[in-house]
Design a protein around this motif. Sequence first.
Motif: not given
Length: 85
Positions: A68-84
Amino acid sequence: MRTITATSASRGFSELLSAVEHGDVVTIVRGGRAVAELRPIERHTLAALRSRLPGEPVFDDAMAAGIAEATSLLTNEATDPWDDD
């Protein structure tokens, strides 16, 4: 297990499905060659899983909390890993 022709299978498909639903396994042949096998689907239950994994640890409250703790860290938001940001 029984064997039927593709023509017989297509003509009596509803009855064929009923037989499979009740546990029969049916091989379908076309031109004298087996081309398909119909069998009941395997129901996946917790009891069936446990019977296949003898000696494996059983999920306990601590493991469930960790999942449960590990899955709570996951999000469905699309993020750019290169965004500063």
